[in-house]
Motif scaffolding. Structure first.
Motif, PDB file in Angstrom:
ATOM      1  N   SER A  12       1.009  -1.399   0.015  1.00 61.23           N
ATOM      2  CA  SER A  12       0.012  -0.067  -0.074  1.00 61.23           C
ATOM      3  C   SER A  12       0.764   1.493   0.146  1.00 61.23           C
ATOM      4  N   ILE A  13       0.084   1.747  -1.115  1.00 66.14           N
ATOM      5  CA  ILE A  13       1.057   3.559  -1.201  1.00 66.14           C
ATOM      6  C   ILE A  13      -0.184   4.343  -0.665  1.00 66.14           C
ATOM      7  N   ILE A  14      -0.063   5.634   0.136  1.00 66.03           N
ATOM      8  CA  ILE A  14      -0.872   6.658   0.743  1.00 66.03           C
ATOM      9  C   ILE A  14      -0.193   8.413   0.359  1.00 66.03           C
ATOM     10  N   LYS A  15      -0.484   8.594  -0.319  1.00 64.75           N
ATOM     11  CA  LYS A  15      -0.122  10.016  -0.468  1.00 64.75           C
ATOM     12  C   LYS A  15      -1.326  10.843  -0.575  1.00 64.75           C
ATOM     13  N   HIS A  16      -1.481  10.822   0.684  1.00 74.02           N
ATOM     14  CA  HIS A  16      -2.578  12.398   0.946  1.00 74.02           C
ATOM     15  C   HIS A  16      -3.257  13.300   0.131  1.00 74.02           C
ATOM     16  N   GLY A  17      -4.546  13.284  -0.782  1.00 72.92           N
ATOM     17  CA  GLY A  17      -4.728  14.154  -1.253  1.00 72.92           C
ATOM     18  C   GLY A  17      -4.051  13.975  -2.667  1.00 72.92           C
ATOM     19  N   LEU A  18      -3.766  13.483  -2.984  1.00 79.58           N
ATOM     20  CA  LEU A  18      -2.874  13.159  -4.282  1.00 79.58           C
ATOM     21  C   LEU A  18      -3.438  11.448  -5.296  1.00 79.58           C
ATOM     22  N   ILE A  42     -13.372   1.192   5.088  1.00 83.43           N
ATOM     23  CA  ILE A  42     -13.412   2.150   4.550  1.00 83.43           C
ATOM     24  C   ILE A  42     -11.839   2.164   3.958  1.00 83.43           C
ATOM     25  N   LEU A  43     -12.312   3.147   2.306  1.00 88.16           N
ATOM     26  CA  LEU A  43     -11.148   3.132   1.076  1.00 88.16           C
ATOM     27  C   LEU A  43     -10.698   4.199   1.738  1.00 88.16           C
ATOM     28  N   GLY A  44     -11.469   5.262   0.234  1.00 86.47           N
ATOM     29  CA  GLY A  44     -11.081   6.555  -0.516  1.00 86.47           C
ATOM     30  C   GLY A  44     -12.235   7.157   0.652  1.00 86.47           C
ATOM     31  N   SER A  45     -12.205   8.368   1.366  1.00 93.23           N
ATOM     32  CA  SER A  45     -12.928   9.171   1.724  1.00 93.23           C
ATOM     33  C   SER A  45     -11.759  11.073   1.807  1.00 93.23           C
ATOM     34  N   PRO A  46     -12.998  11.846   2.906  1.00 94.65           N
ATOM     35  CA  PRO A  46     -12.100  12.981   2.610  1.00 94.65           C
ATOM     36  C   PRO A  46     -11.013  13.682   3.667  1.00 94.65           C
ATOM     37  N   ARG A  47     -11.522  12.388   4.257  1.00 94.47           N
ATOM     38  CA  ARG A  47      -9.925  12.234   5.467  1.00 94.47           C
ATOM     39  C   ARG A  47      -8.407  11.730   4.187  1.00 94.47           C
ATOM     40  N   LEU A  48      -8.850  11.096   3.186  1.00 91.67           N
ATOM     41  CA  LEU A  48      -7.798  10.190   2.196  1.00 91.67           C
ATOM     42  C   LEU A  48      -7.916  12.200   1.304  1.00 91.67           C
ATOM     43  N   GLN A 128     -21.885  10.459  -1.836  1.00 91.87           N
ATOM     44  CA  GLN A 128     -21.215  11.476  -1.669  1.00 91.87           C
ATOM     45  C   GLN A 128     -21.935  12.528  -2.258  1.00 91.87           C
ATOM     46  N   THR A 129     -21.523  13.819  -1.588  1.00 91.85           N
ATOM     47  CA  THR A 129     -22.984  14.737  -1.381  1.00 91.85           C
ATOM     48  C   THR A 129     -23.136  15.454  -2.909  1.00 91.85           C
ATOM     49  N   TYR A 130     -24.710  15.346  -2.969  1.00 89.03           N
ATOM     50  CA  TYR A 130     -25.667  15.691  -4.696  1.00 89.03           C
ATOM     51  C   TYR A 130     -25.046  17.045  -5.208  1.00 89.03           C
ATOM     52  N   LYS A 131     -24.183  17.264  -6.423  1.00 96.17           N
ATOM     53  CA  LYS A 131     -24.328  18.773  -6.532  1.00 96.17           C
ATOM     54  C   LYS A 131     -25.340  19.156  -7.425  1.00 96.17           C
ATOM     55  N   PRO A 132     -26.841  19.692  -7.240  1.00 89.56           N
ATOM     56  CA  PRO A 132     -27.577  19.512  -7.884  1.00 89.56           C
ATOM     57  C   PRO A 132     -27.101  21.103  -8.914  1.00 89.56           C
ATOM     58  N   LEU A 133     -27.682  21.001 -10.501  1.00 89.03           N
ATOM     59  CA  LEU A 133     -27.893  22.012 -11.210  1.00 89.03           C
ATOM     60  C   LEU A 133     -29.033  22.496 -11.445  1.00 89.03           C
ATOM     61  N   GLU A 134     -28.944  23.642 -11.694  1.00 88.49           N
ATOM     62  CA  GLU A 134     -30.541  24.663 -11.708  1.00 88.49           C
ATOM     63  C   GLU A 134     -31.132  24.079 -12.995  1.00 88.49           C
ATOM     64  N   GLY A 135     -32.162  24.173 -13.160  1.00 91.21           N
ATOM     65  CA  GLY A 135     -33.478  23.708 -14.047  1.00 91.21           C
ATOM     66  C   GLY A 135     -33.381  22.374 -14.838  1.00 91.21           C
ATOM     67  N   VAL A 136     -32.379  21.781 -13.952  1.00 98.71           N
ATOM     68  CA  VAL A 136     -32.264  20.717 -14.338  1.00 98.71           C
ATOM     69  C   VAL A 136     -33.290  19.691 -13.356  1.00 98.71           C
ATOM     70  N   SER A 137     -33.838  18.470 -14.085  1.00101.30           N
ATOM     71  CA  SER A 137     -33.972  16.993 -13.012  1.00101.30           C
ATOM     72  C   SER A 137     -33.325  16.797 -12.366  1.00101.30           C
ATOM     73  N   LYS A 138     -33.737  16.078 -11.271  1.00 97.92           N
ATOM     74  CA  LYS A 138     -32.961  15.314 -10.232  1.00 97.92           C
ATOM     75  C   LYS A 138     -32.633  13.931 -11.183  1.00 97.92           C
ATOM     76  N   PRO A 139     -31.655  13.085 -10.138  1.00 99.52           N
ATOM     77  CA  PRO A 139     -31.780  12.248 -10.766  1.00 99.52           C
ATOM     78  C   PRO A 139     -32.175  11.236 -10.635  1.00 99.52           C
ATOM     79  N   TRP A 140     -32.719  10.111 -11.015  1.00 95.70           N
ATOM     80  CA  TRP A 140     -33.162   9.009 -10.386  1.00 95.70           C
ATOM     81  C   TRP A 140     -32.657   7.322 -10.120  1.00 95.70           C
ATOM     82  N   LEU A 141     -33.757   6.708  -9.468  1.00 97.72           N
ATOM     83  CA  LEU A 141     -32.897   5.449  -9.085  1.00 97.72           C
ATOM     84  C   LEU A 141     -32.526   4.400 -10.468  1.00 97.72           C
TER      85      LEU A 141
END
Length: 257
Positions: A12-18, A42-48, A128-141
């Motif tokens: 394993s190799i850990i280069k935080h943020g990279l 838990i693999l990838g996360s904001p702490r990584l 992950q946190t969803y990033k909405p787009l104005e004027g565009v419908s929400k995603p679906w299952l």
């Protein structure tokens, strides 16, 4: 496991943020509320340095999550079955997923999961946190199975193929793909881009360029690739190299970090 018979070492190799390569031999169990009779790593996360969270989970016989995963109004989730048979329930209906099966749950939709195998099932899980787009419908299952999706040549290279698991509609701010290389195949060039990836290797062996370092990788490894990190892969060995990975898309870059 017992006492080691040799010097302790890790690929394993850990280069935080990279970037990061996380080999399966070093994974530990995380006690995450809701998961019962499961080995949760838990693999990838904001702490990584990632903007998302990735998990690899072994669901033992009878393993389940009765508390639910996701469901917040701004959180989207995705599940891919690496091995086994899993039932995923939402507030809409039940879905039985086998190897290659997957499900995307949009913001506000909680998923419950249960192992249907007499033995183990293995799942790759994401949120992950969803990033909405104005004027565009929400995603679906969305649900399906990668085994039913044709492989498409990548940039005109027949030895390298891609599968899109989710719609390319602008309602979605991310996608999941499976990239497959024949032995000896490689990317057409070393990529440098703003998008980040979390990738789980499903088969094969390769040499991956991460931040201009060539690193051996193989089945069951996890790779995190941060924004702007150079990346490319050569497939080596006797079998196809294949991995499932996330990619943020369909949105402009933010001015804030």
């Amino acid at each position: 496991m017992g006492y080691p018979k040799d010097l302790l070492q890790s690929r394993s190799i850990i280069k935080h943020g990279l970037y990061a390569l996380i080999a399966p031999e070093g994974l530990v169990n995380n006690s995450v509320p809701g998961f019962e009779n499961c080995y949760v790593s838990i693999l990838g996360s904001p702490r990584l340095g990632a903007s998302f969270v990735d998990y690899i989970i072994t669901m033992y016989e009878g393993g389940k999550n009765t508390r639910g995963f996701g469901g917040e109004e701004d959180v989207e989730t995705f599940l891919y079955v690496v091995d086994g048979k899993v039932k995923v329930s939402t507030n809409e209906e039940d879905h039985t997923l086998t190897q290659g099966g997957y499900i995307y749950c949009p913001p506000g939709t909680k998923m419950f999961m249960e192992n249907l195998e007499k033995g183990d099932s293995k799942i790759f899980l994401y949120k992950q946190t969803y990033k909405p787009l104005e004027g565009v419908s929400k995603p679906w299952l969305v649900t399906g199975n990668a085994n039913d999706i044709p492989e498409v040549e990548y940039d005109g290279i027949k030895e390298m193929r891609i599968q899109d698991l989710l719609p390319t509609d602008f309602a979605f701010d991310m996608n999941f793909h499976i990239l497959t290389f024949d032995p000896g195949a490689c990317h057409p060039f070393i990529e440098t881009h703003v998008q980040e990836h979390g990738a789980y290797l499903l088969s094969g062996e390769g040499i991956y360029n991460l931040d201009n370092e060539w690193i051996p990788v193989k089945k069951n490894d996890y790779i995190f690739m941060g924004p702007y990190v150079q990346q490319a892969c050569y497939a080596v060995g006797r079998e196809k190299l294949s991995y499932v990975y996330s990619k943020d898309c369909n949105r402009d870059a933010d001015l804030k970090k």
